[in-house]
Design an enzyme around this catalytic site. Structure first.
Site, PDB file in Angstrom:
ATOM      1  N   TRP A  26       6.561   5.490   3.160  1.00  7.86           N
ATOM      2  CA  TRP A  26       6.232   6.060   4.464  1.00  7.86           C
ATOM      3  C   TRP A  26       6.553   7.539   4.555  1.00  7.86           C
ATOM      4  O   TRP A  26       6.149   8.194   5.506  1.00  7.86           O
ATOM      5  CB  TRP A  26       6.990   5.298   5.571  1.00  7.86           C
ATOM      6  CG  TRP A  26       8.425   5.002   5.198  1.00  7.86           C
ATOM      7  CD1 TRP A  26       8.871   3.854   4.597  1.00  7.86           C
ATOM      8  CD2 TRP A  26       9.576   5.850   5.344  1.00  7.86           C
ATOM      9  NE1 TRP A  26      10.230   3.938   4.362  1.00  7.86           N
ATOM     10  CE2 TRP A  26      10.693   5.154   4.828  1.00  7.86           C
ATOM     11  CE3 TRP A  26       9.775   7.119   5.863  1.00  7.86           C
ATOM     12  CZ2 TRP A  26      11.981   5.689   4.801  1.00  7.86           C
ATOM     13  CZ3 TRP A  26      11.062   7.657   5.853  1.00  7.86           C
ATOM     14  CH2 TRP A  26      12.141   6.938   5.325  1.00  7.86           C
ATOM     15  N   ASN A  27       7.284   8.113   3.599  1.00  8.57           N
ATOM     16  CA  ASN A  27       7.774   9.483   3.828  1.00  8.57           C
ATOM     17  C   ASN A  27       6.685  10.534   3.604  1.00  8.57           C
ATOM     18  O   ASN A  27       6.708  11.576   4.231  1.00  8.57           O
ATOM     19  CB  ASN A  27       9.029   9.763   2.986  1.00  8.57           C
ATOM     20  CG  ASN A  27       8.770   9.662   1.506  1.00  8.57           C
ATOM     21  OD1 ASN A  27       7.901   8.913   1.062  1.00  8.57           O
ATOM     22  ND2 ASN A  27       9.510  10.416   0.726  1.00  8.57           N
ATOM     23  N   LYS A  72      -2.149  -0.219  -0.621  1.00  9.91           N
ATOM     24  CA  LYS A  72      -1.303  -0.907   0.375  1.00  9.91           C
ATOM     25  C   LYS A  72      -0.284   0.132   0.860  1.00  9.91           C
ATOM     26  O   LYS A  72       0.671   0.451   0.162  1.00  9.91           O
ATOM     27  CB  LYS A  72      -0.589  -2.083  -0.298  1.00  9.91           C
ATOM     28  CG  LYS A  72      -0.152  -3.192   0.635  1.00  9.91           C
ATOM     29  CD  LYS A  72       0.760  -2.820   1.761  1.00  9.91           C
ATOM     30  CE  LYS A  72       2.215  -2.750   1.347  1.00  9.91           C
ATOM     31  NZ  LYS A  72       3.109  -2.322   2.454  1.00  9.91           N
ATOM     32  N   PRO A  73      -0.511   0.670   2.077  1.00  5.95           N
ATOM     33  CA  PRO A  73       0.434   1.672   2.580  1.00  5.95           C
ATOM     34  C   PRO A  73       1.686   1.003   3.141  1.00  5.95           C
ATOM     35  O   PRO A  73       1.703  -0.214   3.364  1.00  5.95           O
ATOM     36  CB  PRO A  73      -0.358   2.342   3.706  1.00  5.95           C
ATOM     37  CG  PRO A  73      -1.288   1.276   4.199  1.00  5.95           C
ATOM     38  CD  PRO A  73      -1.615   0.394   3.012  1.00  5.95           C
ATOM     39  N   GLY A 130       8.432   4.049  -4.238  1.00  6.11           N
ATOM     40  CA  GLY A 130       9.319   3.454  -3.245  1.00  6.11           C
ATOM     41  C   GLY A 130      10.732   3.367  -3.775  1.00  6.11           C
ATOM     42  O   GLY A 130      11.142   4.158  -4.635  1.00  6.11           O
ATOM     43  N   SER A 131      11.475   2.391  -3.292  1.00  5.56           N
ATOM     44  CA  SER A 131      12.901   2.300  -3.616  1.00  5.56           C
ATOM     45  C   SER A 131      13.116   1.685  -4.999  1.00  5.56           C
ATOM     46  O   SER A 131      12.236   1.007  -5.545  1.00  5.56           O
ATOM     47  CB  SER A 131      13.598   1.440  -2.563  1.00  5.56           C
ATOM     48  OG  SER A 131      13.061   0.143  -2.595  1.00  5.56           O
ATOM     49  N   GLU A 140       7.561   5.115  -9.294  1.00 10.24           N
ATOM     50  CA  GLU A 140       8.211   6.376  -8.899  1.00 10.24           C
ATOM     51  C   GLU A 140       9.246   5.993  -7.852  1.00 10.24           C
ATOM     52  O   GLU A 140       8.891   5.560  -6.756  1.00 10.24           O
ATOM     53  CB  GLU A 140       7.181   7.324  -8.269  1.00 10.24           C
ATOM     54  CG  GLU A 140       6.070   7.765  -9.197  1.00 10.24           C
ATOM     55  CD  GLU A 140       6.488   8.942 -10.074  1.00 10.24           C
ATOM     56  OE1 GLU A 140       7.687   9.299 -10.069  1.00 10.24           O
ATOM     57  OE2 GLU A 140       5.615   9.482 -10.762  1.00 10.24           O
ATOM     58  N   LEU A 141      10.537   6.172  -8.182  1.00 11.31           N
ATOM     59  CA  LEU A 141      11.581   5.586  -7.328  1.00 11.31           C
ATOM     60  C   LEU A 141      12.487   6.671  -6.729  1.00 11.31           C
ATOM     61  O   LEU A 141      12.064   7.777  -6.538  1.00 11.31           O
ATOM     62  CB  LEU A 141      12.349   4.553  -8.137  1.00 11.31           C
ATOM     63  CG  LEU A 141      11.431   3.549  -8.872  1.00 11.31           C
ATOM     64  CD1 LEU A 141      12.236   2.621  -9.756  1.00 11.31           C
ATOM     65  CD2 LEU A 141      10.574   2.767  -7.896  1.00 11.31           C
ATOM     66  N   CYS A 149      12.060  12.315  -1.698  1.00  7.28           N
ATOM     67  CA  CYS A 149      12.746  11.823  -2.895  1.00  7.28           C
ATOM     68  C   CYS A 149      13.346  12.962  -3.715  1.00  7.28           C
ATOM     69  O   CYS A 149      14.257  12.750  -4.503  1.00  7.28           O
ATOM     70  CB  CYS A 149      11.793  10.985  -3.737  1.00  7.28           C
ATOM     71  SG  CYS A 149      10.238  11.832  -4.009  1.00  7.28           S
ATOM     72  N   GLU A 200      21.586   7.401  -2.585  1.00  9.51           N
ATOM     73  CA  GLU A 200      20.518   8.174  -1.950  1.00  9.51           C
ATOM     74  C   GLU A 200      20.715   8.140  -0.431  1.00  9.51           C
ATOM     75  O   GLU A 200      20.869   7.063   0.150  1.00  9.51           O
ATOM     76  CB  GLU A 200      19.154   7.566  -2.318  1.00  9.51           C
ATOM     77  CG  GLU A 200      17.995   8.450  -1.924  1.00  9.51           C
ATOM     78  CD  GLU A 200      16.635   7.851  -2.312  1.00  9.51           C
ATOM     79  OE1 GLU A 200      16.467   6.616  -2.230  1.00  9.51           O
ATOM     80  OE2 GLU A 200      15.741   8.627  -2.675  1.00  9.51           O
TER      81      GLU A 200
HETATM   82  P1  NDP Z   1      10.198   0.466  -0.333  1.00 13.91           P
HETATM   83  O1  NDP Z   1      10.549   0.182  -1.749  1.00 13.91           O
HETATM   84  O2  NDP Z   1      10.906  -0.264   0.721  1.00 13.91           O
HETATM   85  O3  NDP Z   1       8.653   0.251  -0.083  1.00 13.91           O
HETATM   86  C1  NDP Z   1       7.641   0.904  -0.833  1.00 13.91           C
HETATM   87  C2  NDP Z   1       6.340   0.142  -0.674  1.00 13.91           C
HETATM   88  O4  NDP Z   1       6.450  -1.119  -1.326  1.00 13.91           O
HETATM   89  C3  NDP Z   1       5.972  -0.163   0.763  1.00 13.91           C
HETATM   90  O5  NDP Z   1       4.567  -0.066   0.910  1.00 13.91           O
HETATM   91  C4  NDP Z   1       6.456  -1.577   0.905  1.00 13.91           C
HETATM   92  O6  NDP Z   1       5.841  -2.264   1.953  1.00 13.91           O
HETATM   93  C5  NDP Z   1       6.076  -2.160  -0.441  1.00 13.91           C
HETATM   94  N1  NDP Z   1       6.773  -3.369  -0.841  1.00 13.91           N
HETATM   95  C6  NDP Z   1       7.917  -3.919  -0.333  1.00 13.91           C
HETATM   96  N2  NDP Z   1       8.249  -5.043  -1.016  1.00 13.91           N
HETATM   97  C7  NDP Z   1       7.306  -5.213  -1.985  1.00 13.91           C
HETATM   98  C8  NDP Z   1       7.099  -6.180  -3.023  1.00 13.91           C
HETATM   99  N3  NDP Z   1       7.936  -7.188  -3.236  1.00 13.91           N
HETATM  100  N4  NDP Z   1       6.023  -6.039  -3.835  1.00 13.91           N
HETATM  101  C9  NDP Z   1       5.174  -4.998  -3.678  1.00 13.91           C
HETATM  102  N5  NDP Z   1       5.318  -4.062  -2.705  1.00 13.91           N
HETATM  103  C10 NDP Z   1       6.368  -4.154  -1.870  1.00 13.91           C
HETATM  104  O7  NDP Z   1      10.403   2.049  -0.154  1.00 13.91           O
HETATM  105  P2  NDP Z   1      10.282   2.906   1.162  1.00 13.91           P
HETATM  106  O8  NDP Z   1       8.911   2.742   1.746  1.00 13.91           O
HETATM  107  O9  NDP Z   1      11.458   2.654   2.034  1.00 13.91           O
HETATM  108  O10 NDP Z   1      10.342   4.388   0.586  1.00 13.91           O
HETATM  109  C11 NDP Z   1      11.529   5.095   0.423  1.00 13.91           C
HETATM  110  C12 NDP Z   1      11.914   5.168  -1.046  1.00 13.91           C
HETATM  111  O11 NDP Z   1      10.831   5.724  -1.778  1.00 13.91           O
HETATM  112  C13 NDP Z   1      13.105   6.083  -1.310  1.00 13.91           C
HETATM  113  O12 NDP Z   1      13.988   5.478  -2.216  1.00 13.91           O
HETATM  114  C14 NDP Z   1      12.465   7.303  -1.958  1.00 13.91           C
HETATM  115  O13 NDP Z   1      13.326   8.011  -2.820  1.00 13.91           O
HETATM  116  C15 NDP Z   1      11.334   6.682  -2.698  1.00 13.91           C
HETATM  117  N6  NDP Z   1      10.314   7.693  -2.973  1.00 13.91           N
HETATM  118  C16 NDP Z   1      10.126   8.070  -4.280  1.00 13.91           C
HETATM  119  C17 NDP Z   1       9.219   9.055  -4.584  1.00 13.91           C
HETATM  120  C18 NDP Z   1       8.971   9.447  -6.006  1.00 13.91           C
HETATM  121  O14 NDP Z   1       7.944  10.069  -6.243  1.00 13.91           O
HETATM  122  N7  NDP Z   1       9.829   9.136  -6.960  1.00 13.91           N
HETATM  123  C19 NDP Z   1       8.455   9.757  -3.538  1.00 13.91           C
HETATM  124  C20 NDP Z   1       8.711   9.244  -2.219  1.00 13.91           C
HETATM  125  C21 NDP Z   1       9.622   8.259  -1.966  1.00 13.91           C
HETATM  126  P3  NDP Z   1       6.492  -2.191   3.434  1.00 13.91           P
HETATM  127  O15 NDP Z   1       6.996  -0.798   3.677  1.00 13.91           O
HETATM  128  O16 NDP Z   1       5.340  -2.496   4.268  1.00 13.91           O
HETATM  129  O17 NDP Z   1       7.607  -3.165   3.403  1.00 13.91           O
END
Ligand code: NDP
Length: 512
Positions: free
Chosen positions: A152-153, A176-177, A227-228, A249-250, A283, A380
């Site tokens: 979402w960021n 899938k956003p 994501g995370s 990318e975490l 991130c 983080e």
């Molecule tokens: P999440 O890991 O919570 O979610 C990321 C995405 O994955 C969302 O669309 C989420 O859906 C989806 N998701 C959740 N569970 C599953 C699953 N079991 N299988 C597949 N998809 C799933 O991360 P955040 O959205 O909270 O983002 C923040 C994190 O992202 C931070 O740690 C940040 O550092 C990292 N980030 C990394 C970047 C990089 O380039 N390295 C850039 C930007 C952010 P839903 O949200 O609908 O639950």
């Protein structure tokens, strides 16, 4: 659009409808809209439609794909303000951040790769060092349907950049956003449809984590996840189970090393922007500062003065520096992290608490007297908090910077650029930048890459475009002969010939 106050978790649980996602403005609590949660069947159907559309798209010459991607780029440019309004209302970042960090980044990336894709994806010769009777080359074949799962960021620049590169490489994309920012993804889809590209080539399936999991399970040919770390592990495991390539990318915990000879005015300006842009929900954010004791006090003073001058509030005003956070869950995490640091002995120099009003605001916060063992220095934060620690030497700063399970970005501040480069090469991070912060995600020619638990794989860069294709090797013989030396029939003569040939070739090479 109705009005809704930002609900507590209990209230949300009471009204929770698993089939619907409600999008809210984090700065005001206003309800912006509702989107459906896609079921497994709907996700599968989207992927099947994408696959059908991809067949023709993947056969188009790259130049033609690029021409059509330019039309998408133009649509984004023409309707930039509409996109910016959507990003600001749904995500809480300021208008200038929505322009600079989202729309401009996507437009520049589209332009960069659309101009170069034909050259980058042309067959790549592999000169054979020994087998001169043959010619090898790699050719790049679209993978098929790429599943993108995004956070979402940066709800526009992250998925759009990946989508545009995926399309240029000849693929279809299903996105899938995050559940927090579905309307921004749907706005991107609206622009895509408006510029005449085949609709099924880029689709958006809205939903929560289960919809993301369903996308991985739906027969896609590659997954790009941002994501995370916790979710990234699940995504990588699911892709491993299905033997499909994935990039994850975490998280990040970017250290900033401030050397004794740093230009303190530039450093303070960079750190303040690097820690508080997008309310620290980046991130690559400056998440910890290691300042040499010779400049620590003066740096802290400059940083505090600059942070006091930041104007936090309505993100839709062009005079606001720091907007709202996007998610109440993240706001609570930031608050708990700051309280934990203070309980462990950190000093709040500015901020330290939620902002007033119903919106999701946390005051830009500077913490001094931080120690490495505090959570704030190794977990983080993902919020507007800058913890600062005094170090005795640059050597100590390097050791502490490397004391992390994450390694996405890192920053070094010094007037001596040779020293900056030497320090940068010792810091364990995917991108280390001397005398600047954050910007490299916006430089599409550089790889967006991390080490340790920050990343598996990478995006952006010329190689990043090729990663969105299958690499296939073709070899063609140059002369017609009846047999190769290593074919049948085997004989002592053939053995001796090959032995002598090996000794001649490789001993001679070693002497040379
Ligand atoms: P999440 O890991 O919570 O979610 C990321 C995405 O994955 C969302 O669309 C989420 O859906 C989806 N998701 C959740 N569970 C599953 C699953 N079991 N299988 C597949 N998809 C799933 O991360 P955040 O959205 O909270 O983002 C923040 C994190 O992202 C931070 O740690 C940040 O550092 C990292 N980030 C990394 C970047 C990089 O380039 N390295 C850039 C930007 C952010 P839903 O949200 O609908 O639950």
């Amino acid at each position: 659009m109705g009005s809704l106050s930002l609900q507590s978790s209990d209230a949300q649980a009471a009204d929770f409808d698993p089939g619907v996602i409600v999008s809210q403005n984090p700065a005001t609590g206003e309800k912006l809209g509702e989107v459906p949660v896609a079921t497994e069947e709907e996700v599968r159907a989207a992927v099947a439609r994408g696959r059908a559309a991809q067949r023709e798209w993947g056969r188009l010459p790259v130049r033609e794909r690029a021409r059509r991607v330019f039309a998408f780029r133009d649509e984004i440019i023409n309707r930039a303000e509409e996109v910016i309004d959507c990003i600001v209302r749904e995500g809480g970042k300021t208008r200038l951040e929505a322009l600079n960090m989202e729309v401009l980044v996507a437009v520049d990336l589209a332009d960069y790769f659309a101009k170069r894709a034909e050259k980058l994806l042309a067959p790549h010769p592999i000169p054979l060092h020994l087998l001169k009777t043959k010619k090898s080359y790699l050719h790049y074949v679209p993978r098929g349907v790429i599943g993108i799962i995004s956070p979402w960021n940066f709800p526009f620049s992250i998925p759009l950049g990946e989508t545009i590169m995926g399309l240029l490489a000849g693929n279809a994309v299903v996105l899938k956003p995050s559940e927090m920012t579905p309307l921004t993804a749907l706005k991107a889809k609206e622009l895509f449809d408006a510029c005449g590209l085949p609709r099924d080539l880029f689709q958006v399936v809205t939903g929560r984590g289960a919809t993301g999991a369903a996308l991985i399970d739906s027969g896609v040919d590659q997954v790009i996840f941002t994501g995370s770390v916790a979710t990234g592990r699940k995504v990588a495991a699911a892709c491993g189970e299905r033997l499909i390539p994935c990039t994850v990318e975490l998280g990040g915990k970017a250290p900033a090393i401030v050397c004794a000879d740093a230009d303190l005015e530039r450093t303070a300006n960079a750190l303040v922007w690097g820690a508080f842009a997008n309310s620290g929900q980046v991130c690559a954010s400056v998440e910890r500062v290691y300042a040499h004791e010779a400049v620590h006090d003066e740096l802290v003073e400059r940083v505090v003065t600059k942070v006091r001058a930041l104007r936090q509030g309505d993100p839709s005003s062009d005079d606001t520096d720091v907007g709202a956070m996007t998610w109440d869950r993240q706001l609570a995490t930031v608050e708990a992290t700051v309280n934990g640091a203070v309980a462990a002995g950190a000093r709040v120099l500015v901020g330290g608490k939620r902002g007033p009003g119903p919106g999701l605001f946390f005051e830009p916060t500077v913490l001094a007297d931080c120690r490495q063992e505090m959570d704030v220095m190794h977990r983080e934060i993902f919020g507007p908090v800058m913890p600062i620690m005094k170090v005795r030497s640059e050597e100590e700063a390097i050791q502490l910077a490397n004391d992390s399970h994450l390694g996405l970005c890192a920053y070094v501040f010094t007037k001596d650029r040779d020293k900056g480069r030497r320090i940068a090469e010792r810091v364990e991070a995917g991108s280390v930048i001397v005398n600047d912060v954050l910007f490299s995600f916006g430089a599409p020619e550089t790889p967006w890459i991390g080490v340790k638990q920050s990343t598996v794989g990478f995006t952006h860069s010329d190689d990043g475009l090729r990663e969105l294709c299958q690499k296939r090797h073709v070899n063609v013989d140059r002369f017609a002969t009846k047999r190769e030396l290593w074919w049948y029939p085997y004989s002592p003569k053939a053995f001796n010939f090959m032995l002598k040939a090996m000794r001649f070739l490789f001993r001679a090479k070693r002497r040379a």
